[in-house]
Scaffold this active site. Structure first.
Site, PDB file in Angstrom:
ATOM      1  N   GLY A  59     -39.792  -7.794  12.011  1.00  0.00           N
ATOM      2  CA  GLY A  59     -39.180  -6.518  11.646  1.00  0.00           C
ATOM      3  C   GLY A  59     -37.708  -6.594  11.295  1.00  0.00           C
ATOM      4  O   GLY A  59     -37.176  -7.651  10.946  1.00  0.00           O
ATOM      5  N   SER A  60     -37.053  -5.433  11.420  1.00  0.00           N
ATOM      6  CA  SER A  60     -35.681  -5.255  10.948  1.00  0.00           C
ATOM      7  C   SER A  60     -34.684  -6.172  11.639  1.00  0.00           C
ATOM      8  O   SER A  60     -34.793  -6.454  12.833  1.00  0.00           O
ATOM      9  CB  SER A  60     -35.256  -3.805  11.176  1.00  0.00           C
ATOM     10  N   THR A  61     -33.678  -6.598  10.882  1.00  0.00           N
ATOM     11  CA  THR A  61     -32.607  -7.412  11.437  1.00  0.00           C
ATOM     12  C   THR A  61     -31.739  -6.643  12.427  1.00  0.00           C
ATOM     13  O   THR A  61     -30.991  -7.239  13.180  1.00  0.00           O
ATOM     14  CB  THR A  61     -31.682  -7.959  10.326  1.00  0.00           C
TER      15      THR A  61
END
Lengths: 129, 394
Positions: A59-61
């Site tokens: 998923g997102s950083t």
């Protein structure tokens, strides 16, 4: 078991194991340390003060910042064990100062096992089932 | 990885806890990606600036770091913020959003980072030289500096770019190495590219097709830097292209080995299909130019097209503060505002909360914006060239 140090430190605690990857942004509540991702195998469980075991991040950083926030809010895991730590989790644990080790066969670890995580020496020991 | 004595000192905490952790991050990333050593860098561009992107976790992290007297060692610029940092109230950005956005900006300022929030740092005073090692984040800026300038950077995440800025170093791997900059697919363009949107459409198609490869283009006869920025931005958005070469146009193209590459041909038909594919709306509520941030040449061209007209739908032009000030001085801003448009500085449509500002259908000439607006901003998209878009607002 021998692995690779991602973030230094040493800790003892009980394992909480996910066979699925964990996405921290949107997947873990930063204030409580509870997994909130819908239909995740650990949904509703707290990772606070546990040794969190999962294959890899996803998923997102922004997940890196969530790991840092968990530590700052005193609801972070004591340590993290991965098969392969990718850059999101690596960034998070290093910034937060959470001991973390990877290249470990996590299928040998079960929920509740007493674990010694000695990241400085690259060692994970199952001290009790 | 080999570390110098001074670098060992940072890792042992002799330069303080913040530097130790940030440097440890660089060392670890270097180990993961097989770097042999650290290399000094000339400049940094940090992503993760909009409150919409990094939220409370990122905001608190940056405030924490900046409270510890941590300063950057090299020229460091920022990615666009989530709003115009001066005219946010006038333009209708929500107040609570603005409050959090300004917390982030102030944290960066305390670290000595230049508050030029732009995805085109190379147009706003942060211009690397050929073969200079840098650590930049924003995907279109990474593509432009690697491809058009021939500087060398990997695509950095927010924290790794910040770490590079504070340590003045980056691990030596990936696109810092000449052998990793060789093309691995050839794109033969069999159609004329006229508008900037043509370059955006081509970039969108190539990015989707080649993903993270390094394309070598042939058949592009000419392109100005605005068009190259549009091409690179779209390839980095629909794929993960961080470097491309164009025969006869970009500085490393003649130096690379392009023998025996798989060739993909793109003609008029493929281009038309992409225009169709990127269009999900009919009538735009708003037309937004400047993804990546508009150059002064792009602003003046829009200015000429709207001069003396009355727009029924607003036009926004997103740009850097520096270009906005030049536009003010040239009188372009005044002409555009009189027609019913706005020049918005510091931010862009992708990272600003436009879905909460009453817009459902957005007109763009950018392949990158067309790629992101449906997901990030819940917009339907009209993708067209500048003439058609201006016509749609009259």
């Amino acid at each position: 078991m021998n692995g690779r140090m991602i973030s230094p430190g040493k800790c003892r605690g009980n394992a909480i194991v996910s066979k699925e990857p964990i996405g921290f942004y949107g997947g873990v509540d930063i204030k409580t340390g509870v997994i909130i991702e819908k239909n995740h195998p650990l949904e509703g469980k707290s990772i606070k003060d546990k040794i969190l075991v999962f294959p890899c991040g996803k998923g997102s950083t922004v997940g890196s910042y969530v790991i840092y926030g968990l530590k700052k809010n005193n609801v972070s895991p004591l340590g993290i064990i991965n098969e392969e730590t990718e850059t999101i989790v690596a960034t998070g644990v290093i910034l937060a100062g959470i001991p973390c080790i990877d290249k470990i066969d996590i299928s040998k670890i079960e929920n509740g096992d007493k674990i010694l995580l000695d990241s400085d020496n690259g060692i994970v020991e199952i001290e009790g089932k | 990885m080999y570390l110098t004595k001074d670098e060992e000192k940072i890792l042992n905490g002799e330069m303080g806890e913040v530097q130790e952790r940030l440097f440890r991050l660089l060392v670890r990333l270097g180990d993961i990606y097989g770097a042999d050593k650290m290399i000094p860098i000339g400049s940094v561009q940090v992503a993760g600036v909009s409150y919409k992107s990094i939220g409370d976790p990122g905001t608190e992290f940056l405030e924490d770091i900046s409270s510890k007297e941590t300063k950057v060692k090299v020229l460091t610029y920022l990615n666009p913020a989530g709003m115009d940092l001066e005219d946010w109230d006038k333009l209708g950005f929500p107040k609570d959003f603005a409050k959090n956005q300004l917390r982030i900006i102030n944290a960066f300022k305390r670290m000595g980072i230049v508050i030029t929030t732009t995805c085109t740092p190379y147009l706003a005073g942060n211009l690397p030289r050929f073969r200079e090692h840098i650590a930049w984040s924003e995907s279109s800026a990474v593509s432009f500096s690697n491809s058009v300038i021939g500087a060398r950077t990997n695509r950095e995440g927010g924290p790794s770019a910040l770490a590079a800025a504070i340590c003045g170093l980056t691990p030596n791997y990936g696109l810092h190495l000449w052998e990793k900059r060789q093309p691995n697919v050839r794109i033969k363009v069999n159609t004329d590219l006229v508008y900037n949107s043509d370059f955006g459409a081509l970039g969108y198609l190539v990015g989707k097709t080649v993903k993270n490869k390094i394309p070598f283009f042939t058949g592009i006869k000419n392109a100005d830097t605005d068009q190259l920025k549009s091409l690179g931005a779209a390839m980095a958005a629909s794929g993960a292209v961080a470097l491309y070469h164009i025969e006869g146009l970009t500085p490393e193209a003649d130096l690379t080995n392009d023998k025996g590459l798989e060739t993909i041909e793109i003609g008029k038909k493929e281009m038309n299909n992409i225009y169709d594919k990127l269009n999900s709306g009919e009538e735009p509520d708003v037309v937004i130019f400047g993804c990546p941030h508009a150059s002064l040449r792009e602003i003046s061209s829009i200015c000429r097209k709207v001069e003396g007209k009355k727009l029924k739908k607003p036009i926004w032009i997103c740009t850097s503060r520096l270009m906005k000030e030049a536009s003010d001085r040239m009188g372009y801003t005044n002409i555009i505002e009189k027609a019913g448009g706005h020049i918005v500085a510091d931010t862009c449509m992708v990272v600003s909360p436009i879905e909460n500002m009453g817009f459902n259908v957005t007109g763009v000439n950018s392949g990158k914006a067309a790629n992101y607006l449906p997901g990030f901003c819940k917009q339907k998209v009209v993708f067209a060239n500048i003439d058609k878009l201006v016509e749609a607002t009259l």
